[in-house]
Write a protein that holds these residues in place. Structure first.
Motif, PDB file in Angstrom:
ATOM      1  N   GLU A 290      39.820  38.662  29.148  1.00 16.86           N
ATOM      2  CA  GLU A 290      39.436  37.306  29.878  1.00 16.86           C
ATOM      3  C   GLU A 290      40.238  37.110  31.341  1.00 16.86           C
ATOM      4  O   GLU A 290      39.910  36.291  32.011  1.00 16.86           O
ATOM      5  CB  GLU A 290      39.648  35.951  29.285  1.00 16.86           C
ATOM      6  CG  GLU A 290      38.583  35.671  27.861  1.00 16.86           C
ATOM      7  CD  GLU A 290      37.294  36.005  28.466  1.00 16.86           C
ATOM      8  OE1 GLU A 290      36.758  35.474  29.211  1.00 16.86           O
ATOM      9  OE2 GLU A 290      36.487  37.081  27.688  1.00 16.86           O
ATOM     10  N   GLU A 291      41.144  38.172  31.812  1.00 19.47           N
ATOM     11  CA  GLU A 291      41.957  37.980  32.778  1.00 19.47           C
ATOM     12  C   GLU A 291      41.110  38.713  34.094  1.00 19.47           C
ATOM     13  O   GLU A 291      40.645  39.664  33.858  1.00 19.47           O
ATOM     14  CB  GLU A 291      43.291  38.693  32.625  1.00 19.47           C
ATOM     15  CG  GLU A 291      44.037  38.721  34.027  1.00 19.47           C
ATOM     16  CD  GLU A 291      45.612  39.215  33.798  1.00 19.47           C
ATOM     17  OE1 GLU A 291      46.256  39.340  34.756  1.00 19.47           O
ATOM     18  OE2 GLU A 291      45.936  39.751  32.632  1.00 19.47           O
ATOM     19  N   LEU A 292      41.064  37.829  34.980  1.00 18.66           N
ATOM     20  CA  LEU A 292      40.579  38.448  36.165  1.00 18.66           C
ATOM     21  C   LEU A 292      41.306  39.586  37.032  1.00 18.66           C
ATOM     22  O   LEU A 292      42.566  39.169  37.540  1.00 18.66           O
ATOM     23  CB  LEU A 292      40.387  37.434  37.459  1.00 18.66           C
ATOM     24  CG  LEU A 292      39.709  37.843  38.558  1.00 18.66           C
ATOM     25  CD1 LEU A 292      38.344  38.412  38.428  1.00 18.66           C
ATOM     26  CD2 LEU A 292      39.673  36.686  39.637  1.00 18.66           C
ATOM     27  N   VAL A 293      41.160  40.770  36.886  1.00 21.95           N
ATOM     28  CA  VAL A 293      42.089  41.904  37.290  1.00 21.95           C
ATOM     29  C   VAL A 293      41.584  42.443  38.684  1.00 21.95           C
ATOM     30  O   VAL A 293      42.070  43.274  39.407  1.00 21.95           O
ATOM     31  CB  VAL A 293      42.123  42.934  36.374  1.00 21.95           C
ATOM     32  CG1 VAL A 293      42.957  42.465  35.079  1.00 21.95           C
ATOM     33  CG2 VAL A 293      41.010  43.552  35.893  1.00 21.95           C
ATOM     34  N   GLY A 294      40.087  42.255  38.984  1.00 19.39           N
ATOM     35  CA  GLY A 294      39.390  42.702  39.996  1.00 19.39           C
ATOM     36  C   GLY A 294      38.274  42.013  40.407  1.00 19.39           C
ATOM     37  O   GLY A 294      37.754  41.052  39.749  1.00 19.39           O
ATOM     38  N   PHE A 295      37.779  42.101  41.668  1.00 24.64           N
ATOM     39  CA  PHE A 295      36.602  41.342  42.421  1.00 24.64           C
ATOM     40  C   PHE A 295      35.833  42.283  43.319  1.00 24.64           C
ATOM     41  O   PHE A 295      36.538  43.056  43.921  1.00 24.64           O
ATOM     42  CB  PHE A 295      37.354  40.242  42.941  1.00 24.64           C
ATOM     43  CG  PHE A 295      36.227  39.254  43.430  1.00 24.64           C
ATOM     44  CD1 PHE A 295      35.885  38.035  42.701  1.00 24.64           C
ATOM     45  CD2 PHE A 295      35.752  39.081  44.824  1.00 24.64           C
ATOM     46  CE1 PHE A 295      34.894  37.179  42.886  1.00 24.64           C
ATOM     47  CE2 PHE A 295      34.771  38.283  45.317  1.00 24.64           C
ATOM     48  CZ  PHE A 295      34.471  37.326  44.375  1.00 24.64           C
ATOM     49  N   LEU A 296      34.651  41.993  43.242  1.00 22.02           N
ATOM     50  CA  LEU A 296      33.872  42.554  44.354  1.00 22.02           C
ATOM     51  C   LEU A 296      32.416  41.707  44.903  1.00 22.02           C
ATOM     52  O   LEU A 296      32.261  40.867  43.672  1.00 22.02           O
ATOM     53  CB  LEU A 296      33.517  43.939  44.150  1.00 22.02           C
ATOM     54  CG  LEU A 296      32.687  44.200  42.797  1.00 22.02           C
ATOM     55  CD1 LEU A 296      31.361  44.458  43.044  1.00 22.02           C
ATOM     56  CD2 LEU A 296      33.123  45.315  42.132  1.00 22.02           C
ATOM     57  N   VAL A 297      31.844  42.216  45.615  1.00 22.43           N
ATOM     58  CA  VAL A 297      30.500  41.116  46.124  1.00 22.43           C
ATOM     59  C   VAL A 297      29.459  42.578  46.052  1.00 22.43           C
ATOM     60  O   VAL A 297      29.628  43.386  46.815  1.00 22.43           O
ATOM     61  CB  VAL A 297      30.561  40.360  47.123  1.00 22.43           C
ATOM     62  CG1 VAL A 297      29.085  39.579  47.421  1.00 22.43           C
ATOM     63  CG2 VAL A 297      31.454  39.250  46.840  1.00 22.43           C
TER      64      VAL A 297
END
Length: 157
Positions: A53-60
């Motif tokens: 449940e941990e946010l380790v990356g992001f993109l759009v």
């Protein structure tokens, strides 16, 4: 287990983004910056890379006319922007694994898409190597951004 999930503008996801460690946004936008443009824009889908449940990356992911800025066809292409990995999670393979999972995710959310496209700064050698490793190829098209020349890469899905 690593998974991709669409950002939901709720308390849980806002907290994840607020606690996302990314101080050096030299070659990318922070999730907070990307969300100011994406929230409420039906052509932009913010995507979280979650380890458990941990946010380790992001993109759009971007569809529509904005994909034309890299010379791609909006009828078949999805533009990837604002790719990042949390500073405290780098070197664990999250970026390559997330990018390998992305074609299936895109096919589920954008059934028309046959191509993923992105631009990478000429000076961002680690990102160039990563994209090449997971199957992106140089289109020969070039753009120009804050840090100069950008290479336009794509992958068929």
């Amino acid at each position: 287990m690593l998974r991709l999930a669409a950002y939901q503008d709720d308390t849980r996801d806002r907290d994840r983004v607020a606690n996302y460690p990314l101080k050096d946004a030299t070659f990318t936008a922070t999730p907070q910056m990307a969300l100011t443009i994406a929230i409420g824009n039906t052509d932009r889908l913010p995507v979280m890379v979650l380890e458990d449940e941990e946010l380790v990356g992001f993109l759009v992911l971007i569809k529509g006319d904005d994909v034309k800025e890299v010379g791609a066809d909006p009828d078949v292409a999805i533009l990837i922007r604002s790719v990042s990995v949390a500073e405290n999670q780098r070197g664990k393979g999250y970026a390559s694994r997330a990018l390998q999972m992305l074609p299936e995710f895109v096919r589920r959310h954008f059934t028309f898409a046959t191509t993923l496209v992105l631009s990478v700064d000429h000076g961002n050698l680690p990102a160039q190597k990563l994209y090449e490793k997971v199957g992106y190829v140089d289109t020969g098209r070039r753009g120009y951004g804050t840090y100069g020349e950008q290479y336009v890469l794509e992958q068929l899905i």
